[in-house]
Design a protein around this motif. Structure first.
Motif, PDB file in Angstrom:
ATOM      1  N   GLY A  39     -12.930  20.842 -40.719  1.00  0.00           N
ATOM      2  CA  GLY A  39     -11.502  20.752 -41.009  1.00  0.00           C
ATOM      3  C   GLY A  39     -10.820  19.539 -40.428  1.00  0.00           C
ATOM      4  O   GLY A  39      -9.646  19.608 -40.050  1.00  0.00           O
ATOM      5  N   VAL A  40     -11.501  18.384 -40.400  1.00  0.00           N
ATOM      6  CA  VAL A  40     -10.916  17.194 -39.770  1.00  0.00           C
ATOM      7  C   VAL A  40      -9.732  16.624 -40.551  1.00  0.00           C
ATOM      8  O   VAL A  40      -8.850  15.994 -39.971  1.00  0.00           O
ATOM      9  CB  VAL A  40     -11.965  16.077 -39.551  1.00  0.00           C
ATOM     10  CG1 VAL A  40     -13.022  16.527 -38.554  1.00  0.00           C
ATOM     11  CG2 VAL A  40     -12.597  15.627 -40.864  1.00  0.00           C
ATOM     12  N   SER A  41      -9.686  16.845 -41.864  1.00  0.00           N
ATOM     13  CA  SER A  41      -8.650  16.180 -42.664  1.00  0.00           C
ATOM     14  C   SER A  41      -7.301  16.879 -42.626  1.00  0.00           C
ATOM     15  O   SER A  41      -6.272  16.271 -42.951  1.00  0.00           O
ATOM     16  CB  SER A  41      -9.103  16.039 -44.121  1.00  0.00           C
ATOM     17  OG  SER A  41      -9.241  17.305 -44.730  1.00  0.00           O
ATOM     18  N   GLY A  42      -7.269  18.158 -42.226  1.00  0.00           N
ATOM     19  CA  GLY A  42      -5.990  18.856 -42.180  1.00  0.00           C
ATOM     20  C   GLY A  42      -6.185  20.322 -41.877  1.00  0.00           C
ATOM     21  O   GLY A  42      -7.258  20.885 -42.103  1.00  0.00           O
ATOM     22  N   TRP A  43      -5.125  20.947 -41.375  1.00  0.00           N
ATOM     23  CA  TRP A  43      -5.212  22.367 -41.038  1.00  0.00           C
ATOM     24  C   TRP A  43      -5.312  23.212 -42.300  1.00  0.00           C
ATOM     25  O   TRP A  43      -4.512  23.067 -43.221  1.00  0.00           O
ATOM     26  CB  TRP A  43      -3.978  22.793 -40.239  1.00  0.00           C
ATOM     27  CG  TRP A  43      -3.719  21.981 -39.008  1.00  0.00           C
ATOM     28  CD1 TRP A  43      -2.642  21.181 -38.758  1.00  0.00           C
ATOM     29  CD2 TRP A  43      -4.551  21.888 -37.846  1.00  0.00           C
ATOM     30  NE1 TRP A  43      -2.739  20.596 -37.528  1.00  0.00           N
ATOM     31  CE2 TRP A  43      -3.906  21.013 -36.934  1.00  0.00           C
ATOM     32  CE3 TRP A  43      -5.777  22.451 -37.480  1.00  0.00           C
ATOM     33  CZ2 TRP A  43      -4.438  20.695 -35.687  1.00  0.00           C
ATOM     34  CZ3 TRP A  43      -6.318  22.133 -36.241  1.00  0.00           C
ATOM     35  CH2 TRP A  43      -5.660  21.275 -35.362  1.00  0.00           C
ATOM     36  N   ASP A  44      -6.308  24.096 -42.353  1.00  0.00           N
ATOM     37  CA  ASP A  44      -6.471  25.039 -43.464  1.00  0.00           C
ATOM     38  C   ASP A  44      -6.430  24.351 -44.822  1.00  0.00           C
ATOM     39  O   ASP A  44      -5.837  24.845 -45.784  1.00  0.00           O
ATOM     40  CB  ASP A  44      -5.385  26.129 -43.417  1.00  0.00           C
ATOM     41  CG  ASP A  44      -5.481  26.976 -42.157  1.00  0.00           C
ATOM     42  OD1 ASP A  44      -6.602  27.263 -41.714  1.00  0.00           O
ATOM     43  OD2 ASP A  44      -4.430  27.365 -41.614  1.00  0.00           O
ATOM     44  N   ALA A  45      -7.080  23.207 -44.908  1.00  0.00           N
ATOM     45  CA  ALA A  45      -7.066  22.434 -46.149  1.00  0.00           C
ATOM     46  C   ALA A  45      -7.987  23.066 -47.189  1.00  0.00           C
ATOM     47  O   ALA A  45      -9.122  23.429 -46.896  1.00  0.00           O
ATOM     48  CB  ALA A  45      -7.506  20.998 -45.879  1.00  0.00           C
ATOM     49  N   LYS A  46      -7.503  23.170 -48.412  1.00  0.00           N
ATOM     50  CA  LYS A  46      -8.281  23.785 -49.487  1.00  0.00           C
ATOM     51  C   LYS A  46      -9.590  23.042 -49.730  1.00  0.00           C
ATOM     52  O   LYS A  46     -10.607  23.644 -50.080  1.00  0.00           O
ATOM     53  CB  LYS A  46      -7.442  23.808 -50.773  1.00  0.00           C
ATOM     54  CG  LYS A  46      -8.125  24.504 -51.946  1.00  0.00           C
ATOM     55  CD  LYS A  46      -7.218  24.532 -53.156  1.00  0.00           C
ATOM     56  CE  LYS A  46      -7.896  25.232 -54.330  1.00  0.00           C
ATOM     57  NZ  LYS A  46      -7.010  25.252 -55.539  1.00  0.00           N
ATOM     58  N   GLU A  47      -9.585  21.717 -49.519  1.00  0.00           N
ATOM     59  CA  GLU A  47     -10.781  20.931 -49.808  1.00  0.00           C
ATOM     60  C   GLU A  47     -11.865  21.068 -48.729  1.00  0.00           C
ATOM     61  O   GLU A  47     -12.952  20.540 -48.878  1.00  0.00           O
ATOM     62  CB  GLU A  47     -10.413  19.464 -49.973  1.00  0.00           C
ATOM     63  CG  GLU A  47      -9.825  18.812 -48.753  1.00  0.00           C
ATOM     64  CD  GLU A  47      -9.200  17.459 -49.077  1.00  0.00           C
ATOM     65  OE1 GLU A  47      -9.519  16.502 -48.363  1.00  0.00           O
ATOM     66  OE2 GLU A  47      -8.419  17.368 -50.036  1.00  0.00           O
ATOM     67  N   THR A  48     -11.543  21.748 -47.625  1.00  0.00           N
ATOM     68  CA  THR A  48     -12.521  21.952 -46.557  1.00  0.00           C
ATOM     69  C   THR A  48     -13.365  23.175 -46.870  1.00  0.00           C
ATOM     70  O   THR A  48     -12.866  24.299 -46.869  1.00  0.00           O
ATOM     71  CB  THR A  48     -11.824  22.129 -45.198  1.00  0.00           C
ATOM     72  OG1 THR A  48     -11.045  20.967 -44.918  1.00  0.00           O
ATOM     73  CG2 THR A  48     -12.848  22.315 -44.091  1.00  0.00           C
ATOM     74  N   GLU A  49     -14.650  22.965 -47.132  1.00  0.00           N
ATOM     75  CA  GLU A  49     -15.536  24.067 -47.500  1.00  0.00           C
ATOM     76  C   GLU A  49     -16.162  24.752 -46.292  1.00  0.00           C
ATOM     77  O   GLU A  49     -16.832  25.775 -46.440  1.00  0.00           O
ATOM     78  CB  GLU A  49     -16.646  23.541 -48.415  1.00  0.00           C
ATOM     79  CG  GLU A  49     -16.149  22.964 -49.736  1.00  0.00           C
ATOM     80  CD  GLU A  49     -17.272  22.375 -50.557  1.00  0.00           C
ATOM     81  OE1 GLU A  49     -18.330  22.069 -49.973  1.00  0.00           O
ATOM     82  OE2 GLU A  49     -17.088  22.242 -51.773  1.00  0.00           O
ATOM     83  N   ASP A  50     -15.985  24.166 -45.111  1.00  0.00           N
ATOM     84  CA  ASP A  50     -16.644  24.687 -43.915  1.00  0.00           C
ATOM     85  C   ASP A  50     -15.641  24.920 -42.793  1.00  0.00           C
ATOM     86  O   ASP A  50     -15.954  24.728 -41.623  1.00  0.00           O
ATOM     87  CB  ASP A  50     -17.742  23.727 -43.456  1.00  0.00           C
ATOM     88  CG  ASP A  50     -17.210  22.326 -43.150  1.00  0.00           C
ATOM     89  OD1 ASP A  50     -16.061  22.022 -43.535  1.00  0.00           O
ATOM     90  OD2 ASP A  50     -17.931  21.541 -42.519  1.00  0.00           O
TER      91      ASP A  50
END
Length: 323
Positions: free
Chosen positions: A264-275
């Motif tokens: 989740g480095v790009s943002g908190w609870d980001a939809k694009e984060t699969e892990d």
């Protein structure tokens, strides 16, 4: 920054870290850029106390979000690094949906403009300092690192000395900058040619990496489940090529169970984060911070201590190094 660790941080809390300081964020700072389609906007995040603070520039990735591919993204890294002793500068590259600008053929994702953005930030540190009253006299402009994720990892690699050799005409692009003393390459990009899928070659037709002269010390961070079939027929090892193909000193950090989002480095609870995972993200935050502290604070042993702690927790990941 938060007053305490996330309740689900798990064994990542065993990775040692220096005390955190509350942080300020100042944005936007608009840097005039006459030769660019738009002026360059940056955000600065920095600790509320301290002087002689090293600088970390973050190059954002592309992704599918409407906002994270700009200075609005990467808060989980920017705030954490700032809280632990760094001035973090985040430019908005022209490739993001924030601008939604078409790129010329051969300049897909405005990849060369991204590198020029980093140089403009380096050239404008005095102007950035002057724009933020609370920063006056607090920057160590001789201790600078570049960090980048995904497409931003390629931007970071170029700043660290990697070259691009055009598959079309062999033109070499070299935009490394000696002012940068260290780097953090998050989910970097590997070999081109047959190492790219058909879709990958269509997406980045300009791409021809040469890591032979990427001499600047760097930490290469990869997820051991970061398989990208749209880009490469290879497995997660493709993302580790910047480590294996560049000269030392380099360190390679594998994050266990991580995909392209590294927890989740790009943002908190980001939809694009699969892990998405607080423990995985905390491991990335703490280990990258330790690396940056040892790289930019002379005599700081944070990285050695963090690596020793990680060796006791294989569930988090592993590190290898070369000189």
């Amino acid at each position: 920054m938060r007053a305490q660790d996330h309740a689900l941080i798990g064994t990542a809390k065993e990775i040692p870290i220096n005390s955190a300081t509350p942080v300020y964020t100042f944005s936007p700072i608009v840097l005039p850029f006459p030769d660019r389609l738009k002026n360059l906007e940056v955000k600065v995040t920095f600790p509320s106390t301290g002087t002689a603070l090293p600088i970390v520039i973050i190059s954002h990735g592309q992704g599918q979000s409407n906002h994270l591919n700009s200075l609005e993204g990467y808060t989980p890294l920017a705030e954490f690094w700032a809280a632990h002793g760094f001035i973090v500068v985040q430019p908005s590259h022209l490739s993001g949906k924030y601008y939604s600008l078409d790129a010329p053929k051969g300049q897909e994702y405005h990849w060369q403009d991204r590198s020029q953005d980093i140089i403009r930030v380096l050239d404008s540190l005095d102007a950035i300092e002057a724009a933020v009253p609370a920063l006056a006299g607090r920057l160590d402009k001789k201790q600078i690192a570049i960090a980048g994720h995904s497409l931003g990892a390629w931007t970071a690699a170029i700043a660290l000395g990697a070259k691009n050799i055009s598959p079309f005409d062999g033109v070499v692009t070299s935009l490394g900058d000696s002012r940068i003393k260290a780097g953090v390459v998050l989910t970097g990009t590997g070999k081109a040619g047959d190492n790219l899928s058909e879709m990958g070659r269509r997406m980045v037709p300009f791409y021809g990496p040469d890591y032979d002269e990427m001499h600047t010390p760097a930490l290469i961070v990869c997820g051991d489940e970061d398989v990208s079939p749209h880009f490469t027929p290879r497995g997660a090892d493709w993302h580790a090529d910047p480590y294996f193909l560049s000269p030392g000193p380099k360190d390679l950090l594998w994050i266990k169970g991580a995909k392209h989002g590294l927890g989740g480095v790009s943002g908190w609870d980001a939809k694009e984060t699969e892990d998405e995972g607080p423990q995985r993200l905390a491991a990335v935050q703490r280990l990258t911070t330790a690396y940056l502290r040892s790289a930019l604070y002379p005599g700081d042993g944070a990285w050695e201590e963090a690596v020793k702690a990680l060796a006791l927790h294989a569930e988090l990941g592993s590190v290898e190094s070369k000189k």
